[in-house]
Design a protein around this motif. Structure first.
Motif, mmCIF file in Angstrom:
data_model
loop_
_atom_site.group_PDB
_atom_site.id
_atom_site.type_symbol
_atom_site.label_atom_id
_atom_site.label_comp_id
_atom_site.label_asym_id
_atom_site.label_seq_id
_atom_site.Cartn_x
_atom_site.Cartn_y
_atom_site.Cartn_z
ATOM 1 N N ALA A 153 0.815 -1.155 0.171
ATOM 2 C CA ALA A 153 0.123 0.401 0.094
ATOM 3 C C ALA A 153 0.768 1.683 0.347
ATOM 4 O O ALA A 153 0.634 2.338 -0.825
ATOM 5 N N ASP A 154 1.606 1.766 0.567
ATOM 6 C CA ASP A 154 2.828 2.314 0.828
ATOM 7 C C ASP A 154 3.075 2.474 -0.760
ATOM 8 O O ASP A 154 3.917 3.671 -1.216
ATOM 9 N N ASP A 211 7.567 5.207 1.376
ATOM 10 C CA ASP A 211 8.481 6.733 2.649
ATOM 11 C C ASP A 211 7.895 6.038 3.953
ATOM 12 O O ASP A 211 7.555 6.648 5.177
ATOM 13 N N LYS A 212 6.928 4.880 3.630
ATOM 14 C CA LYS A 212 6.349 4.265 4.970
ATOM 15 C C LYS A 212 5.173 5.302 5.555
ATOM 16 O O LYS A 212 4.747 5.481 7.108
ATOM 17 N N GLY A 221 2.867 -0.454 13.531
ATOM 18 C CA GLY A 221 4.101 -0.789 13.326
ATOM 19 C C GLY A 221 5.223 0.351 12.989
ATOM 20 O O GLY A 221 5.349 1.541 13.286
ATOM 21 N N GLU A 222 5.921 0.558 11.684
ATOM 22 C CA GLU A 222 6.657 1.423 11.394
ATOM 23 C C GLU A 222 5.754 1.700 10.217
ATOM 24 O O GLU A 222 6.484 3.186 10.121
ATOM 25 N N TYR A 223 4.634 1.668 9.868
ATOM 26 C CA TYR A 223 3.967 2.723 9.105
ATOM 27 C C TYR A 223 3.016 3.739 9.766
ATOM 28 O O TYR A 223 2.679 3.363 10.786
ATOM 29 N N SER A 224 3.252 4.682 9.458
ATOM 30 C CA SER A 224 2.011 6.028 9.319
ATOM 31 C C SER A 224 0.942 5.662 8.189
ATOM 32 O O SER A 224 1.114 5.515 6.875
#
Ligand SMILES: [Zn+2]
Length: 117
Positions: A53-54, A61-62, A85-88
């Motif tokens: 999806a990123d 860019d997470k 997690g690491e994603y926004s």
């Protein structure tokens, strides 16, 4: 993570681990402090979906800038962001954010990409 109730052995292991981590710390700040409520660790399957999806929004860019609740059919709004997690993850509306935050795994694993028929 102030867990002082665990067995001493585990505390020792944690300390050793923390020392190792701090030895090569990159000083990464905690993701998006503030309105992001989701701090759970995503499953590998969910991370795969997040990564896709990123990439699908054009920049890796997470940050998932399309609304995952709307199957990436809507632009996400940074006002309705959630960290996973690491994603926004940017959702298009408060409702979509709530749906995502309530069960991020379900929302992500239900996500279909346009190229997947
Ligand atoms: Zn939406």
């Amino acid at each position: 993570m102030p867990n002082v109730n665990g067995p001493k052995m585990i505390v020792g292991l944690l300390l050793a681990g923390m020392l190792m981590i701090s030895g090569c710390s990159t000083g990464e700040p905690p993701a998006d402090s503030g309105k992001s409520a989701v701090t759970a660790t995503p499953s590998p399957a969910a991370i795969a979906v997040l990564a896709k999806a990123d990439a699908a929004d054009g920049t890796v860019d997470k940050v998932v800038s399309k609304c995952v609740t709307c199957m990436l059919g809507m632009d996400g709004n940074p006002e309705n962001s959630a960290a996973y997690g690491e994603y926004s993850v940017h959702l298009c509306s408060k409702d979509c954010r709530e749906t995502f935050v309530k069960d991020p795994e379900k929302a992500l694993l239900a996500l279909k990409f346009p190229e997947e028929k």
